[in-house]
Design a protein around this motif. Structure first.
Motif, PDB file in Angstrom:
ATOM      1  N   VAL A  55      64.475 -55.275  95.152  1.00  0.00           N
ATOM      2  CA  VAL A  55      65.932 -55.635  95.591  1.00  0.00           C
ATOM      3  C   VAL A  55      66.009 -55.571  97.073  1.00  0.00           C
ATOM      4  O   VAL A  55      65.649 -54.530  97.498  1.00  0.00           O
ATOM      5  N   GLU A  56      66.564 -56.675  97.959  1.00  0.00           N
ATOM      6  CA  GLU A  56      66.565 -56.559  99.192  1.00  0.00           C
ATOM      7  C   GLU A  56      67.952 -57.349  99.739  1.00  0.00           C
ATOM      8  O   GLU A  56      68.267 -58.380  99.268  1.00  0.00           O
ATOM      9  N   ASP A  57      68.521 -56.566 100.512  1.00  0.00           N
ATOM     10  CA  ASP A  57      69.676 -57.111 101.384  1.00  0.00           C
ATOM     11  C   ASP A  57      70.788 -57.708 100.454  1.00  0.00           C
ATOM     12  O   ASP A  57      71.077 -58.886 100.605  1.00  0.00           O
ATOM     13  N   CYS A  58      71.172 -56.976  99.442  1.00  0.00           N
ATOM     14  CA  CYS A  58      72.402 -57.227  98.480  1.00  0.00           C
ATOM     15  C   CYS A  58      73.487 -56.099  99.016  1.00  0.00           C
ATOM     16  O   CYS A  58      73.401 -54.920  98.228  1.00  0.00           O
ATOM     17  N   LYS A  59      74.352 -56.671  99.965  1.00  0.00           N
ATOM     18  CA  LYS A  59      75.063 -55.777 100.366  1.00  0.00           C
ATOM     19  C   LYS A  59      76.222 -55.195  99.623  1.00  0.00           C
ATOM     20  O   LYS A  59      76.798 -54.047  99.920  1.00  0.00           O
ATOM     21  N   ALA A  60      76.685 -55.806  98.682  1.00  0.00           N
ATOM     22  CA  ALA A  60      77.703 -55.155  97.734  1.00  0.00           C
ATOM     23  C   ALA A  60      77.350 -54.301  96.656  1.00  0.00           C
ATOM     24  O   ALA A  60      77.973 -53.482  96.033  1.00  0.00           O
ATOM     25  N   VAL A  61      76.016 -54.085  96.579  1.00  0.00           N
ATOM     26  CA  VAL A  61      75.421 -53.312  95.632  1.00  0.00           C
ATOM     27  C   VAL A  61      75.722 -51.716  96.016  1.00  0.00           C
ATOM     28  O   VAL A  61      75.049 -51.387  97.227  1.00  0.00           O
ATOM     29  N   GLU A  62      76.114 -50.750  95.364  1.00  0.00           N
ATOM     30  CA  GLU A  62      76.339 -49.438  95.672  1.00  0.00           C
ATOM     31  C   GLU A  62      75.320 -48.370  94.820  1.00  0.00           C
ATOM     32  O   GLU A  62      75.113 -47.440  95.396  1.00  0.00           O
ATOM     33  N   VAL A  63      75.038 -48.834  93.556  1.00  0.00           N
ATOM     34  CA  VAL A  63      74.169 -48.179  92.685  1.00  0.00           C
ATOM     35  C   VAL A  63      72.992 -48.979  92.099  1.00  0.00           C
ATOM     36  O   VAL A  63      73.489 -50.196  91.800  1.00  0.00           O
ATOM     37  N   ILE A  64      71.877 -48.663  92.171  1.00  0.00           N
ATOM     38  CA  ILE A  64      70.870 -49.682  91.248  1.00  0.00           C
ATOM     39  C   ILE A  64      70.864 -49.451  90.028  1.00  0.00           C
ATOM     40  O   ILE A  64      71.206 -50.363  89.000  1.00  0.00           O
ATOM     41  N   LEU A  65      70.775 -48.225  89.403  1.00  0.00           N
ATOM     42  CA  LEU A  65      70.603 -48.082  87.843  1.00  0.00           C
ATOM     43  C   LEU A  65      71.719 -47.006  87.494  1.00  0.00           C
ATOM     44  O   LEU A  65      72.082 -46.075  87.927  1.00  0.00           O
ATOM     45  N   GLY A  66      72.079 -47.515  86.187  1.00  0.00           N
ATOM     46  CA  GLY A  66      73.137 -46.579  85.412  1.00  0.00           C
ATOM     47  C   GLY A  66      72.781 -46.598  83.858  1.00  0.00           C
ATOM     48  O   GLY A  66      72.300 -47.377  83.627  1.00  0.00           O
ATOM     49  N   ASN A  67      73.113 -45.165  83.384  1.00  0.00           N
ATOM     50  CA  ASN A  67      72.984 -45.192  81.803  1.00  0.00           C
ATOM     51  C   ASN A  67      74.055 -45.988  81.286  1.00  0.00           C
ATOM     52  O   ASN A  67      75.331 -45.550  81.594  1.00  0.00           O
ATOM     53  N   ALA A  68      74.016 -46.760  80.272  1.00  0.00           N
ATOM     54  CA  ALA A  68      74.786 -47.642  79.760  1.00  0.00           C
ATOM     55  C   ALA A  68      75.938 -46.927  79.146  1.00  0.00           C
ATOM     56  O   ALA A  68      76.968 -47.199  79.294  1.00  0.00           O
ATOM     57  N   SER A  69      75.561 -45.831  78.379  1.00  0.00           N
ATOM     58  CA  SER A  69      76.584 -45.206  77.472  1.00  0.00           C
ATOM     59  C   SER A  69      77.298 -44.551  78.182  1.00  0.00           C
ATOM     60  O   SER A  69      78.622 -44.274  77.823  1.00  0.00           O
ATOM     61  N   ARG A  70      76.903 -43.655  79.272  1.00  0.00           N
ATOM     62  CA  ARG A  70      78.025 -43.140  80.213  1.00  0.00           C
ATOM     63  C   ARG A  70      78.931 -43.799  81.023  1.00  0.00           C
ATOM     64  O   ARG A  70      80.070 -43.701  81.098  1.00  0.00           O
TER      65      ARG A  70
END
Length: 498
Positions: A55-70
């Motif tokens: 993933v490169e130069d996607c300026k609006a993204v703050e977090v890459i991965l997250g646990n779906a249930s939480r």
């Protein structure tokens, strides 16, 4: 584009969609400034075949991965991850690259599942200016035990790579061994720690072979002693242009003897431009390193490289002439060396040592005006030298005509008489003259032996002997076979002015 997969309508209380993407092997998201998340609404992604994620130069993204249930339960912040996953997370992923993500604050919101990233081998993070850490807990780090290579560069806000929260290893009765083989950290101006927050024991990096740390101005030390003690396989360590004061420090409450041998398999050590470095370990550690073949130490102004045997025995733990004790014993290190960098202070210390295996020598950093080239030092004790580099000094002559090549006998093994300058260096094939701003004469032409195959002169502004190829070619010593192939002559036009 804010979402790659969108849904028309989402009903309150509706269960999350499980989206399986079975065939994609490579996912590359590049230059999508409005992208917020891969999918819109409630979803869980599964990527059973994915091997490479970039993933490169996607300026609006703050977090890459997250646990779906939480995330879907609302137990975390409002930051929406790019990818929501659960259960088996990327079971076949081998490569992850995160590049130029200007607003990314975290790579992962939560600790990944226990079976996550089991095959991930390479992680690269570059130009992520808001990221403060890579691994923020012990639990998270254990998910990446098979990771072999980590590269982190140009992250302006990064303060720590491995931040391990308090963990009771004594209750766990186990040691986590990581397969990490290569760690590269460069241009991280705010990084204060590589490892921080460790408790006693429980972590081993014995597979680490290569570590490079460059341009990390806020870094004061490199290793905690327990971490360093586990690195029995480290072969190459490069530290350059950092604020490092000690290479290894003790954790609170951990006592280790100064006789501890760190990095027993080390073959290459490079310490360059470290003006604050005052010791290797606790001000009194002298290393033997029986396998060391390449040693480069330069501009470490508060630490000496070499000391004599009597200093090691009588001056341990004390200062001497304003310097901390040196970290190398010449008698232990020199016999095995094949590549070496020496500054003026080292040459003065090592006048009478024999360098029987040395093939590559860089010497210099004589900045005083009217300083003499150390001919006598070079003409003795280097029978197998193949490359000589003379660097960054104010010499007017290199191997002057009156260099006698004679010396008194010494306790060290080696020849006692040498004929003309350079004749003693019978295996010398390459000669480099770099940044010698006052150089006027390279050497008496009659003293140039035929066995030198390549001469390189760069930024030696006063040098007139190399003022033109014609002048050089007119010498009787360079008819054939030496300059039959002009590729063997390297000449920088900035060297001479006439």
């Amino acid at each position: 584009m804010e979402y790659i997969v969108a849904r028309e309508e989402e009903k309150h209380g509706e269960a999350a969609d499980i989206i399986v993407i079975p065939q994609i092997v490579t996912l590359y998201l590049h230059n999508m400034p409005k992208l917020r998340s891969f999918c819109q609404g409630k979803y869980i992604l599964e990527w059973p075949s994915l091997k490479e994620f970039i993933v490169e130069d996607c300026k609006a993204v703050e977090v890459i991965l997250g646990n779906a249930s939480r995330t879907l339960e609302g137990s975390v912040s409002m930051q929406r991850p790019l990818l929501l996953v659960e259960k088996v997370e990327f079971p076949n992923m081998e490569l992850m690259k995160i590049l130029r993500m200007d607003n990314m604050e975290k790579i992962w919101l939560d600790d990944p599942a226990s079976n996550a990233f089991s095959k991930l081998k390479t992680l690269e993070v570059q130009y992520c200016d808001k990221l403060s850490s890579i691994f923020s807990s012990y639990t998270m780090l254990t998910r990446f035990q098979n990771l072999e290579k980590i590269v982190v560069t140009n992250c302006e806000s990064l303060e720590v790579v491995f931040h391990i929260q308090e963990f009771n290893f004594s209750e766990a009765h186990s040691t986590s061994t990581f397969l990490l083989r290569e760690l590269v950290l460069m241009w991280l101006p705010k990084m204060k720690h590589v490892w921080s927050g460790f408790c006693q024991g429980g972590l081993s990096f014995r597979s680490l072979r290569y570590m490079q740390v460059i341009e990390c101005g806020s870094l004061k030390n490199l290793f905690l002693s327990l971490v360093a003690k586990s690195m029995t396989g480290l072969e190459e360590l490069v530290v350059q242009s950092c604020g490092v004061e000690q290479i290894i420090i003790e954790e609170d409450g951990v006592g280790m003897s100064t006789s501890n041998l760190f990095f027993p398999g080390l073959t290459n050590l490079t310490l360059l431009e470290l003006p604050e470095l005052r010791s290797f370990y606790e001000n009194s550690h002298t290393s033997t390193w029986p396998h060391l073949k390449e040693l480069r130490v330069r501009h470490c102004g508060k630490m000496r490289s070499f000391s004599s045997a009597c200093e090691i025995q009588s001056c341990q733990g004390t200062t001497m002439n304003g310097y901390q004790p040196a970290i190398f014993s010449p008698e232990k290190v020199i016999p095995h060396l094949e590549e070496l960098t020496l500054v003026r202070e080292d040459i003065e210390m090592l006048q009478h040592y024999f360098f029987g295996n040395l093939k590559d020598l860089a010497l210099g950093w004589y900045h005083d005006e009217n300083v003499a080239f150390p001919s006598n030092f070079l003409l003795h004790g280097f029978p197998n030298l193949e490359l000589l580099s003379v660097i960054c000094s104010s010499f007017e002559e290199v191997f002057p005509e009156d260099a006698s090549g004679h010396r008194e006998s010494t306790p060290c093994e080696g020849p006692t008489n040498v004929e003309k300058p350079l004749k003693a260096l019978g295996n010398l094939k390459q000669l480099e003259l770099l940044n010698l701003w006052n150089l006027k004469q390279f050497v008496n032409r009659a003293s140039i032996p035929d066995f030198i195959r390549e001469i390189k002169a760069v930024r030696s502004k006063g040098l007139r002997w190399f003022s033109s190829y014609g002048d050089l070619l007119s010498s009787d010593k360079f008819d054939a076979p030496y300059l039959a192939n002009p590729k063997k002559l390297r000449y920088d036009g900035r060297c001479g002015n006439g």
